[in-house]
Design an enzyme around this catalytic site. Structure first.
Site, PDB file in Angstrom:
ATOM      1  N   GLU A  91      18.971 -17.031 -11.834  1.00  0.00           N
ATOM      2  CA  GLU A  91      18.939 -16.756  -9.833  1.00  0.00           C
ATOM      3  C   GLU A  91      20.078 -15.379 -10.277  1.00  0.00           C
ATOM      4  O   GLU A  91      21.343 -16.368 -10.149  1.00  0.00           O
ATOM      5  CB  GLU A  91      18.759 -18.082  -9.221  1.00  0.00           C
ATOM      6  CG  GLU A  91      17.823 -18.285  -8.688  1.00  0.00           C
ATOM      7  CD  GLU A  91      16.380 -17.688  -8.031  1.00  0.00           C
ATOM      8  OE1 GLU A  91      16.738 -16.996  -7.674  1.00  0.00           O
ATOM      9  OE2 GLU A  91      15.191 -18.391  -8.409  1.00  0.00           O
ATOM     10  N   CYS A 151      24.713 -12.793  -3.084  1.00  0.00           N
ATOM     11  CA  CYS A 151      23.355 -12.697  -3.837  1.00  0.00           C
ATOM     12  C   CYS A 151      22.517 -11.538  -3.100  1.00  0.00           C
ATOM     13  O   CYS A 151      22.725 -10.539  -3.464  1.00  0.00           O
ATOM     14  CB  CYS A 151      22.616 -14.086  -4.527  1.00  0.00           C
ATOM     15  SG  CYS A 151      21.813 -15.183  -3.641  1.00  0.00           S
TER      16      CYS A 151
HETATM   17  P1  NAD Z   1      28.972 -16.232 -13.489  1.00  0.00           P
HETATM   18  O1  NAD Z   1      27.387 -16.092 -14.405  1.00  0.00           O
HETATM   19  O2  NAD Z   1      30.810 -16.082 -13.896  1.00  0.00           O
HETATM   20  O3  NAD Z   1      29.352 -17.918 -13.387  1.00  0.00           O
HETATM   21  C1  NAD Z   1      28.393 -19.095 -13.088  1.00  0.00           C
HETATM   22  C2  NAD Z   1      27.599 -20.174 -14.176  1.00  0.00           C
HETATM   23  O4  NAD Z   1      28.127 -20.091 -15.269  1.00  0.00           O
HETATM   24  C3  NAD Z   1      30.426 -20.704 -13.997  1.00  0.00           C
HETATM   25  O5  NAD Z   1      29.679 -22.143 -13.193  1.00  0.00           O
HETATM   26  C4  NAD Z   1      30.195 -20.564 -15.161  1.00  0.00           C
HETATM   27  O6  NAD Z   1      31.192 -21.649 -15.492  1.00  0.00           O
HETATM   28  C5  NAD Z   1      28.877 -20.324 -16.017  1.00  0.00           C
HETATM   29  N1  NAD Z   1      28.511 -20.038 -17.194  1.00  0.00           N
HETATM   30  C6  NAD Z   1      29.645 -18.716 -17.759  1.00  0.00           C
HETATM   31  N2  NAD Z   1      29.454 -18.528 -18.387  1.00  0.00           N
HETATM   32  C7  NAD Z   1      28.403 -19.416 -19.235  1.00  0.00           C
HETATM   33  C8  NAD Z   1      27.850 -19.800 -20.475  1.00  0.00           C
HETATM   34  N3  NAD Z   1      28.222 -18.836 -21.596  1.00  0.00           N
HETATM   35  N4  NAD Z   1      27.019 -20.073 -21.345  1.00  0.00           N
HETATM   36  C9  NAD Z   1      26.436 -21.792 -19.888  1.00  0.00           C
HETATM   37  N5  NAD Z   1      27.316 -21.247 -17.921  1.00  0.00           N
HETATM   38  C10 NAD Z   1      28.036 -20.029 -18.604  1.00  0.00           C
HETATM   39  O7  NAD Z   1      28.735 -15.827 -11.821  1.00  0.00           O
HETATM   40  P2  NAD Z   1      29.652 -16.863 -10.504  1.00  0.00           P
HETATM   41  O8  NAD Z   1      31.242 -15.093 -11.029  1.00  0.00           O
HETATM   42  O9  NAD Z   1      29.833 -17.866 -10.433  1.00  0.00           O
HETATM   43  O10 NAD Z   1      28.286 -16.292  -8.960  1.00  0.00           O
HETATM   44  C11 NAD Z   1      28.772 -14.455  -8.719  1.00  0.00           C
HETATM   45  C12 NAD Z   1      26.845 -14.442  -9.319  1.00  0.00           C
HETATM   46  O11 NAD Z   1      26.010 -14.814  -8.604  1.00  0.00           O
HETATM   47  C13 NAD Z   1      26.915 -13.113  -8.532  1.00  0.00           C
HETATM   48  O12 NAD Z   1      26.750 -12.214  -9.235  1.00  0.00           O
HETATM   49  C14 NAD Z   1      26.062 -13.296  -6.964  1.00  0.00           C
HETATM   50  O13 NAD Z   1      24.879 -11.956  -7.075  1.00  0.00           O
HETATM   51  C15 NAD Z   1      25.461 -14.135  -8.210  1.00  0.00           C
HETATM   52  N6  NAD Z   1      24.755 -15.695  -7.271  1.00  0.00           N
HETATM   53  C16 NAD Z   1      22.521 -15.356  -7.290  1.00  0.00           C
HETATM   54  C17 NAD Z   1      22.028 -15.778  -6.219  1.00  0.00           C
HETATM   55  C18 NAD Z   1      20.614 -16.124  -6.943  1.00  0.00           C
HETATM   56  O14 NAD Z   1      20.250 -16.509  -6.140  1.00  0.00           O
HETATM   57  N7  NAD Z   1      20.464 -15.182  -7.231  1.00  0.00           N
HETATM   58  C19 NAD Z   1      23.315 -17.042  -5.931  1.00  0.00           C
HETATM   59  C20 NAD Z   1      23.961 -17.051  -5.827  1.00  0.00           C
HETATM   60  C21 NAD Z   1      25.343 -16.405  -7.246  1.00  0.00           C
END
Ligand code: NAD
Length: 649
Positions: free
Chosen positions: A360, A394
């Protein structure tokens, strides 16, 4: 009588009365009823699942009103009936065990002076000495906080998840849902504390925390209560006539260990929804929150209070490195919510281990406002869609396409809504929006604003933001061009770019050109037009004459197209996405040798060919011929199979 967290005076009286009946004292041993057991009982009751605790308290309360001699007689009866073998005796055995268990445990516990005496008389010590690493020690009590686990610890986490899965497989979906209902109750009871905790980590307004996190999570839990049993029950599947006499089913089973990785923008909702879904499906559940909004300890506390067993859901705190290690230890599926960049990394790592993923990811959602709308309503809706959670959603509206005929009027109306927005990290619900959550996101918004300004955008509001203050104000932007970052990339902040459009087709084309395809909203009085546009948009979710509302209905699947992700969660298909389907075909044991089994002979080939021809030809005549050749083929195959090739003439 000492106060107890759980037992009221009647229940305490009931407990003591029962204690007196079972352990009257004498023969040098003290009686049960004079020791202050309330606190010790609390410690025991803490660990009982909420439902069992309720049942026990009710029973103890009732015992307060039963005369002691009658109670003694009842206990004797229970003891006698518990000797019945099998199912009839089981409830009595459980009752016997439960009632005696609590009394004897308290009697021999170390708390009261009487307890000390008993143990001294028995020459027995209750002190248990163990090493920190002893497995038994780790398996008792509540979940500990798991922070930045080592590789070895992660292995142990998976080991525990396997054990949890086995334990959960002994429960029905209905039983697991009992815990989900308890969780719902606990959330309701702790609403204020939860909102405060969310706000502390995210800096969002209290109402944003209430509506998009607490209310939405509760709504989803209620959806599970209503739909999960149906979604996960064995499904009867049609069996074609060529397989006459057989039955087909699909079973929905636990898929194993589910790894959930969440972002920082909706830390509570993004925890509760996937955790509850995974749990209901009977998976071992591992949940890694964002390092920026971990809500440390909150989810554990709620799960504990709701009677979730130790290790059923393990919450693992840490950053991307911890997330990557959890992936590398091969969960059976990954449910990831976050940015496109991390989504790609996860998919790449998962591909190496062939782990299924559901992603997502981000979006650049558009609102299309046609000329026939109620401008006041559309402006109010679009403003909310762009600014809820201060644009850190998002599915935030990040591009506002307005038909040229109403462009100026809509702009005026939008500006008037924005002028009334109250921005504060409030404590009483009296604010519309709060502040940005992370410095990294402030930097991205700043970058987009600087880029837009340099390329000629006109800031109708918020142009004076110092590009540092976390309370980034709503920024309505005019004169937006396609080369600007605010037009192309996910901003994830309070930026509202206005774009004038002339015709339906070109606006659909511009939206579909984006690499993202999460959601959109279409605003028009003409439902035919709104439906037509909706069908042509390459996105996962569309709200017509409303905004971000597909997410408001837990019965609707949610997910994105293109770079916005893979898969759908929520809705019935979403529940099934957290489970594994097993296709089953059931035949009877019999003497029949099937037509497709050996031997293959020339005669069988001819009959099979004729049957194939009639089976796939339309008309009643063909159907009769199909039935006749089928019967002939069956008779021959049976005979041939039993005799064997050598004995056939
Ligand atoms: P992010 O991708 O930076 O981090 C998300 C999660 O992934 C965190 O828990 C982080 O610690 C973890 N992570 C980071 N690197 C990783 C790796 N290599 N392996 C495994 N896990 C790892 O995202 P963010 O900044 O926390 O969130 C914002 C983003 O989330 C925006 O792009 C937003 O659009 C998206 N989002 C999407 C939805 C949806 O349902 N489509 C909902 C909410 C947020």
């Amino acid at each position: 009588m000492p106060a107890s967290k759980y037992l009221n005076q009647f229940q305490l009286r009931g407990l003591n009365k029962l204690g007196r009946v079972l352990i009257p004292g004498g023969g040098g041993m003290p009686s049960f009823d004079s020791a202050p057991f309330a606190q010790e009982a609390d410690r025991m009751l803490d660990y009982l699942p909420a439902e069992d605790r309720k049942g026990l308290l009710f029973l103890l309360g009732a015992l307060a009103f039963v005369p002691a001699p009658f109670l003694k007689f009842k206990m004797l009866l229970i003891q006698r009936f518990s000797k019945w073998r099998g199912a009839p005796g089981a409830p009595f055995r459980l009752l016997d065990l439960g009632l005696k268990g609590i009394v004897f445990t308290l009697y021999y516990s170390k708390l009261g002076p009487q307890g000390e005496d008993v143990l001294k008389k028995l020459n027995y010590s209750t002190t248990i000495k163990m090493d920190k690493g002893d497995l038994m020690l780790q398996e008792t009590g509540k979940n500990d906080l798991i922070i930045d686990p080592s590789e070895e610890k992660i292995k142990e986490i998976y080991h525990k998840a396997n054990a949890a899965r086995k334990e959960l497989s002994q429960m029905s979906v209905q039983e697991r849902l009992g815990h989900v209902s308890a969780l719902k109750e606990v959330i309701l009871k702790n609403m204020d504390m939860i909102i405060d905790k969310i706000q502390k980590d995210t800096k969002k307004s209290q109402t944003d925390a209430l509506i998009s996190e607490v209310f939405s999570a509760l709504d989803y839990l209620e959806f599970l209560e209503k739909e999960a049993v149906k979604a996960l029950k064995d499904e009867k599947i049609k069996t074609p006539i060529a397989l006459l006499g057989k039955k087909s089913r699909v079973y929905y089973e636990s898929l194993g260990n589910m790894l959930i990785i969440s972002p920082w923008n909706y830390p509570f909702y993004q925890a509760i929804v996937p955790i509850a879904t995974s749990f209901v499906c009977g998976n071992g559940t591992l949940y890694k929150p964002s390092e920026f909004t971990p809500l440390k300890g909150l989810v554990e506390k709620l799960l504990d209070e709701a009677g979730f067993g130790r290790g059923w859901v393990q919450i693992v705190y840490g950053d991307g490195k911890t997330g990557a290690s959890l992936v590398a230890n091969r969960p059976d599926k990954i449910f990831f919510t976050g940015s496109v960049a991390t989504g790609k990394k996860i998919m790449k790592a998962a591909a190496e281990l062939l782990i299924p993923v559901e992603l997502e990811l981000g979006g650049k959602d558009a609102a299309i406002v046609f000329e026939d709308v109620n401008i006041k309503r559309a402006a109010a809706g679009v403003a909310w869609g762009a600014l809820t959670n201060l644009g850190q959603s998002c599915t935030s509206v990040e591009r506002i396409y307005v038909h040229e005929k109403i462009y100026e009027n809509f702009k005026k109306e939008l500006l008037s809504v924005v002028a009334n927005i109250k921005q504060e990290v409030d404590s009483d619900g009296d604010a519309d929006v709060g502040a940005m959550t992370t410095q990294a996101q402030i930097d991205i918004v700043k970058d987009h604003v600087v880029d837009a300004k340099a390329k000629g955008a006109v800031f109708l509001t918020g142009g004076d933001w110092d590009q540092e203050n976390a309370k980034a104000p709503p920024m309505v932007i005019d004169n937006v061009s396609e080369d600007m970052k605010v037009y192309q990339e996910e901003t994830f902040g309070p930026v509202l770019p206005l774009i004038k459009f002339h015709d339906e087709l070109s606006v659909i084309e511009s939206i579909n050109e984006s690499i993202y395809g999460l959601s959109a909203s279409v605003w028009s009085k003409d439902e035919g037009r709104a439906q037509r546009v909706t069908r042509q948009l390459n996105v996962g979710n569309v709200s017509i004459n409303n905004v971000m509302l597909t997410e408001g209905n837990s019965y609707l699947p949610f997910g994105g197209n293109k770079y916005s992700g893979i898969g759908r969660y929520k809705g019935v298909s979403g529940i099934r996405g957290f489970s594994q389907s097993k296709s089953v075909l059931i035949d009877k044991d019999s003497a029949t040798i099937e037509v497709n089994w050996y031997p293959y002979t020339g005669k069988k080939f001819k009959l099979f060919k004729a049957m194939t021809f009639h089976a796939f030809t339309r008309g009643i005549g063909a159907f009769i011929k199909f039935a006749l050749t089928g019967m002939k083929l069956e008779g021959y195959s049976n005979k041939a199979g039993k005799k064997g090739r050598k004995n056939l003439k």
